[in-house]
Design a protein around this motif. Structure first.
Motif, mmCIF file in Angstrom:
data_model
loop_
_atom_site.group_PDB
_atom_site.id
_atom_site.type_symbol
_atom_site.label_atom_id
_atom_site.label_comp_id
_atom_site.label_asym_id
_atom_site.label_seq_id
_atom_site.Cartn_x
_atom_site.Cartn_y
_atom_site.Cartn_z
ATOM 1 N N MET A 35 21.136 -3.351 67.565
ATOM 2 C CA MET A 35 20.915 -3.877 65.637
ATOM 3 C C MET A 35 20.768 -4.791 65.510
ATOM 4 O O MET A 35 21.881 -6.194 65.920
ATOM 5 C CB MET A 35 22.537 -3.350 64.823
ATOM 6 C CG MET A 35 22.530 -3.893 64.106
ATOM 7 S SD MET A 35 21.086 -3.653 62.301
ATOM 8 C CE MET A 35 21.308 -1.522 62.580
ATOM 9 N N VAL A 36 19.772 -5.695 65.187
ATOM 10 C CA VAL A 36 19.888 -7.136 63.972
ATOM 11 C C VAL A 36 18.906 -6.703 62.807
ATOM 12 O O VAL A 36 18.575 -6.182 62.564
ATOM 13 C CB VAL A 36 18.618 -8.565 65.199
ATOM 14 C CG1 VAL A 36 19.478 -8.491 66.786
ATOM 15 C CG2 VAL A 36 17.243 -7.574 65.406
ATOM 16 N N ARG A 37 19.652 -8.165 62.227
ATOM 17 C CA ARG A 37 18.969 -8.054 60.867
ATOM 18 C C ARG A 37 18.405 -8.870 60.792
ATOM 19 O O ARG A 37 18.170 -10.183 60.361
ATOM 20 C CB ARG A 37 20.341 -7.918 59.861
ATOM 21 C CG ARG A 37 21.204 -7.538 59.713
ATOM 22 C CD ARG A 37 21.232 -5.974 59.844
ATOM 23 N NE ARG A 37 22.417 -5.642 59.511
ATOM 24 C CZ ARG A 37 22.452 -3.995 59.401
ATOM 25 N NH1 ARG A 37 22.249 -3.729 58.188
ATOM 26 N NH2 ARG A 37 23.491 -3.678 59.270
ATOM 27 N N PRO A 38 17.281 -8.978 59.124
ATOM 28 C CA PRO A 38 16.450 -9.115 58.733
ATOM 29 C C PRO A 38 16.997 -10.677 58.200
ATOM 30 O O PRO A 38 17.313 -10.117 57.420
ATOM 31 C CB PRO A 38 14.840 -8.796 58.496
ATOM 32 C CG PRO A 38 15.940 -7.900 57.845
ATOM 33 C CD PRO A 38 17.170 -7.432 59.168
ATOM 34 N N ILE A 39 16.330 -12.191 58.152
ATOM 35 C CA ILE A 39 17.369 -12.743 57.100
ATOM 36 C C ILE A 39 15.887 -13.342 56.327
ATOM 37 O O ILE A 39 15.067 -14.074 57.032
ATOM 38 C CB ILE A 39 17.497 -14.085 57.726
ATOM 39 C CG1 ILE A 39 19.116 -13.408 58.240
ATOM 40 C CG2 ILE A 39 19.310 -14.986 56.978
ATOM 41 C CD1 ILE A 39 19.984 -12.235 58.023
ATOM 42 N N VAL A 40 15.770 -13.215 54.912
ATOM 43 C CA VAL A 40 14.298 -13.541 54.222
ATOM 44 C C VAL A 40 15.381 -14.669 53.477
ATOM 45 O O VAL A 40 15.987 -14.475 52.581
ATOM 46 C CB VAL A 40 14.105 -12.572 53.917
ATOM 47 C CG1 VAL A 40 13.337 -11.535 54.915
ATOM 48 C CG2 VAL A 40 14.713 -11.195 52.992
ATOM 49 N N ALA A 41 14.123 -15.052 52.384
ATOM 50 C CA ALA A 41 14.660 -15.544 51.362
ATOM 51 C C ALA A 41 14.947 -14.605 49.701
ATOM 52 O O ALA A 41 14.765 -13.741 50.108
ATOM 53 C CB ALA A 41 13.545 -16.463 50.953
ATOM 54 N N PRO A 42 15.817 -15.695 49.176
ATOM 55 C CA PRO A 42 16.298 -16.746 48.832
ATOM 56 C C PRO A 42 18.113 -17.092 50.045
ATOM 57 O O PRO A 42 18.156 -17.973 49.900
ATOM 58 C CB PRO A 42 17.218 -16.688 47.701
ATOM 59 C CG PRO A 42 17.312 -15.366 47.119
ATOM 60 C CD PRO A 42 16.924 -14.632 48.188
ATOM 61 N N THR A 43 18.012 -16.328 51.494
ATOM 62 C CA THR A 43 18.908 -16.353 51.690
ATOM 63 C C THR A 43 18.930 -17.239 52.371
ATOM 64 O O THR A 43 20.161 -18.649 52.810
ATOM 65 C CB THR A 43 19.953 -15.618 52.692
ATOM 66 O OG1 THR A 43 20.170 -14.136 51.855
ATOM 67 C CG2 THR A 43 20.566 -15.420 53.786
ATOM 68 N N VAL A 44 17.892 -17.749 52.841
ATOM 69 C CA VAL A 44 16.935 -19.350 53.905
ATOM 70 C C VAL A 44 15.772 -19.500 52.895
ATOM 71 O O VAL A 44 15.114 -19.036 52.161
ATOM 72 C CB VAL A 44 16.719 -18.628 55.070
ATOM 73 C CG1 VAL A 44 18.170 -18.448 56.164
ATOM 74 C CG2 VAL A 44 16.127 -17.363 55.191
ATOM 75 N N PRO A 45 15.675 -20.204 53.415
ATOM 76 C CA PRO A 45 14.089 -21.462 52.256
ATOM 77 C C PRO A 45 13.254 -20.167 52.681
ATOM 78 O O PRO A 45 12.865 -19.846 54.546
ATOM 79 C CB PRO A 45 13.935 -22.630 53.073
ATOM 80 C CG PRO A 45 15.529 -23.411 53.441
ATOM 81 C CD PRO A 45 16.530 -21.818 53.815
ATOM 82 N N ASN A 46 12.317 -20.641 51.740
ATOM 83 C CA ASN A 46 10.687 -19.915 52.044
ATOM 84 C C ASN A 46 9.629 -20.869 52.980
ATOM 85 O O ASN A 46 10.306 -21.351 53.753
ATOM 86 C CB ASN A 46 9.168 -19.670 51.200
ATOM 87 C CG ASN A 46 9.928 -18.731 50.435
ATOM 88 O OD1 ASN A 46 10.164 -17.960 49.902
ATOM 89 N ND2 ASN A 46 10.282 -19.113 48.910
ATOM 90 N N GLY A 47 9.835 -19.910 54.103
ATOM 91 C CA GLY A 47 9.123 -20.504 55.462
ATOM 92 C C GLY A 47 9.981 -21.026 56.908
ATOM 93 O O GLY A 47 9.440 -20.903 57.805
ATOM 94 N N GLU A 48 11.114 -20.177 56.244
ATOM 95 C CA GLU A 48 12.360 -20.429 57.502
ATOM 96 C C GLU A 48 12.890 -18.194 57.266
ATOM 97 O O GLU A 48 14.193 -18.671 58.364
ATOM 98 C CB GLU A 48 13.151 -21.324 57.029
ATOM 99 C CG GLU A 48 12.708 -22.620 56.737
ATOM 100 C CD GLU A 48 13.892 -23.809 56.707
ATOM 101 O OE1 GLU A 48 14.954 -23.221 58.096
ATOM 102 O OE2 GLU A 48 13.875 -24.629 57.409
ATOM 103 N N GLU A 49 12.173 -17.841 57.203
ATOM 104 C CA GLU A 49 12.567 -15.839 57.604
ATOM 105 C C GLU A 49 13.050 -15.988 58.984
ATOM 106 O O GLU A 49 11.978 -16.479 60.008
ATOM 107 C CB GLU A 49 11.676 -15.631 57.030
ATOM 108 C CG GLU A 49 11.169 -15.399 55.323
ATOM 109 C CD GLU A 49 10.748 -16.203 54.688
ATOM 110 O OE1 GLU A 49 9.817 -17.001 56.089
ATOM 111 O OE2 GLU A 49 10.912 -16.746 54.121
#
Length: 481
Positions: A406-420
Motif C-alpha cells: 500500500m503506497v499512495r499517489p500524491i498529485v497536484a494540488p497537494t504537491v506542485p505540478n511536475g512534482e507528483e
C-alpha cells in the motif's frame, strides 16, 4: 419517476469532472486485508504495539469500574439529616463523550493533568489540547497575529497553516523558498526568496519601521519534518536568522512538529528538544496522529499564550472537547515513550530507512530511468518519508497495490505540478523482506514502463522515417541523485 437533480448538483458534478480530467479527483478508499503498510503515518507502529494496546484497554476497564471525575458535582439532600451534600454518583461522568466544549462541560481534571504532563515531557511552559493538529494550527494562526503583524512561512508549510492565515488579521503573509534560510543560498536553490531576504524586506523603508523597531511582530512558520518531501527543517539556521534580522525580539518562530514528534529527541520529545531550542522557539504544534499513534493535537507555548488561546481560538471554543478514550490513548502512548520503551522501535525504523533508501538508489543507478519516469525526491534521508517522484503516480501506486504493497499517489494540488509522486512511509513494524518486495515491485514497473516507451519510439520512428528520438528533460531541483 427519478427525482430531478438540483442545479447545484450539476455545477458540482461539472467541477468534479474537471478535476477527474486533470487526474486530480480524490476518493475514499479502504486498505485490503493483508496489504503491507507503506502509506500510514504511524511511523513507530505504536497503535499496533501489544503493550500499548493492553495498557490502553486496562485504562478503559479501570475507568469503567472507577469512573474518572469530570468536575461536575450535584448537591443532593440527605433524607435522614435533611442536609445537602455533594454526590457525584448521581451524575456519573461519561466514558464516551465529553459533554461539550472545554469552556462549558467538556473540561476535566484529567485533561488538565494530561496537559501538565505533556508540557513537562516536551519541556514547555504550558500545553493546550486541540481535537487535531489542524485545529491547533488554524486556532493559533487565526487569532494570535494582530493587525499590522506579519506571518512569514516556508512555501511548503501545511495546508492548516494556510487556513489559519486566511482567518488571521495579520497585515502581511509572505512565503519563502522551501528550506532556504540565508540570502547567499537564493541563487543556488533556484532563485526563490530566502527567509533572510524576506525578513530584511519587511524591515526596509518607512513601511518597515514597525518591524525594524520591534513595534510589530513577525511570526515565522516552519515544519520539523515536511510530510510530502520527508526533509528536516534547518531549524538552527531559522532561529538564528530570525534573531539576527529581528534583533528587537519581535520575531516568533512556530514549529509544526506533527511529523517529527516521536521520531526526534530523547523519548520522542521532537526536533526542537533534540536541538536544544526550547527557549528560542515561541510555539510548537504537536500532532498525535503520526508517530504518537493516536488522534488529536496540542499547542506548546507560554502560560499567557495558553490563556489567550482559551479566550480567542475559535477551533477550541466552538468544538466539543476530547472524550475520555481520546485522553486515555494519549496518556498511554506518552507513558510508553517517556519510559523509553519506544527506543527499540526507533532503532528498527532507522535501519529500515537506510536500507530502503539504499535499495532505491541502487535501482536508479542500475536502470537509469528518465527523471520524469522515476527519481528520488530527496538527497539525504533523515525521516521515514521517502518521496519517489514520477509523472505517473497513480499508475505506479496501482501497480504496487496490486502486488500487496500500500503506497499512495500524491498529485497536484497537494504537491506542485511536475512534482507528483508516490510517498513511501516506513514503519517500525515493516520488515526488510517487505521493503525488498516493494522495491522489486517498483523496479518491475520501471522496466515495464521503459520497455513500453521504447516500443512506442520504435513505432514512431518507422512511421516518420527518423533514426531516433531525442528526449530533452527540464532540470529539476529534485533530479539529482
Amino acid at each position: 419517476m427519478a427525482e430531478k437533480a438540483p442545479r447545484l448538483d450539476s455545477t458540482l458534478a461539472s467541477l468534479l469532472d474537471r478535476r477527474r480530467q486533470r487526474g486530480q479527483l480524490r476518493s475514499l478508499t479502504t486498505v485490503p486485508p493483508g496489504t503491507v503498510d507503506f502509506s500510514s503515518n504511524d511511523y513507530l507502529s505504536l497503535s499496533s504495539q501489544p503493550a500499548v494496546q493492553q495498557a490502553f484497554l486496562a485504562r478503559l476497564q479501570d475507568a469503567a469500574v472507577h469512573p474518572p471525575g469530570n468536575g461536575i458535582i450535584t448537591n443532593t439532600t440527605n433524607p435522614v439529616t435533611n442536609s445537602t451534600s455533594p454526590n457525584p454518583l448521581l451524575n456519573p461522568p461519561s466514558l464516551l463523550g465529553s459533554g461539550g466544549s472545554r469552556l462549558l462541560d467538556g473540561n476535566s481534571p484529567r485533561a488538565e493533568a494530561l496537559e501538565h504532563f505533556l508540557a513537562s515531557h516536551h519541556r514547555a511552559p504550558a500545553a493546550l489540547l486541540f481535537n487535531s493538529a489542524m485545529d491547533a494550527n488554524v486556532g493559533l494562526f487565526g487569532c494570535v497575529p494582530q493587525p499590522g503583524d506579519a506571518i512569514v512561512y516556508d512555501e511548503l508549510i501545511h495546508a492548516s497553516v494556510h487556513d489559519g492565515m486566511r482567518a488571521s488579521r495579520a497585515g502581511r503573509k509572505v512565503g519563502f523558498a522551501h528550506g532556504v534560510v540565508w540570502e547567499r543560498l537564493e541563487v543556488r536553490q533556484g532563485g526563490g526568496r530566502s527567509l533572510e531576504g524576506v525578513l530584511r524586506d519587511l524591515t526596509r523603508g518607512e513601511e518597515g519601521a514597525g518591524f525594524r523597531l520591534g513595534e510589530k511582530n513577525v511570526f515565522v512558520a516552519v515544519e520539523g519534518v515536511y510530510s510530502m518531501d520527508g526533509d528536516v527543517a534547518p531549524l538552527v539556521d531559522v532561529v538564528e536568522c530570525v534573531e539576527q534580522v529581528l534583533d528587537r525580539g519581535n520575531g516568533y518562530v512556530i514549529v509544526d512538529e506533527a511529523h517529527s514528534a516521536g521520531i526526534f529527541g530523547e523519548c520522542g520529545r521532537g526536533l526542537v528538544c533534540e536541538l536544544g531550542l526550547e527557549n528560542r522557539v515561541w510555539a510548537r504544534v504537536i500532532g498525535f496522529g503520526k508517530a504518537i499513534g493516536c488522534a488529536g493535537g496540542m499547542v506548546l507555548c507560554s502560560s499567557t499564550t495558553r490563556d489567550y488561546l482559551i479566550n480567542y481560538a475559535r477551533t477550541l471554543i466552538y468544538t466539543t472537547a476530547m472524550s475520555f478514550p481520546s485522553l486515555a490513548s494519549i496518556e498511554t502512548a506518552y507513558e510508553f515513550l517517556a519510559a523509553g520503551h519506544a527506543q527499540p522501535l526507533l532503532t528498527q525504523l532507522r535501519s529500515l530507512i537506510q536500507e530502503t533508501y539504499r535499495l532505491l538508489v541502487a535501482l536508479c543507478v542500475r536502470h537509469q530511468p528518465p527523471p520524469r519516469l522515476l527519481r528520488l525526491g530527496i538527497e539525504r534521508l533523515h525521516s521515514p518519508v521517502i518521496p519517489v517522484l514520477t509523472s505517473k503516480p497513480r499508475d505506479l501506486a496501482r501497480f504496487c497495490q496490486q502486488r500487496g504493497f500500500m503506497v499512495r499517489p500524491i498529485v497536484a494540488p497537494t504537491v506542485p505540478n511536475g512534482e507528483e509522486r508516490i510517498r513511501v512511509c516506513l514503519h517500525a513494524k515493516n520488515t526488510v523482506g517487505e521493503v525488498q518486495g516493494l522495491v522489486t515491485a517498483i523496479e518491475e514497473w520501471v522496466l515495464e514502463a521503459m520497455s513500453t516507451k521504447r516500443r512506442e519510439e520504435t513505432v514512431t520512428s518507422r512511421k516518420t522515417g527518423s533514426t531516433g528520438v531525442d528526449i530533452v528533460t527540464r532540470p529539476s531541483r529534485d533530479s539529482k541523485m
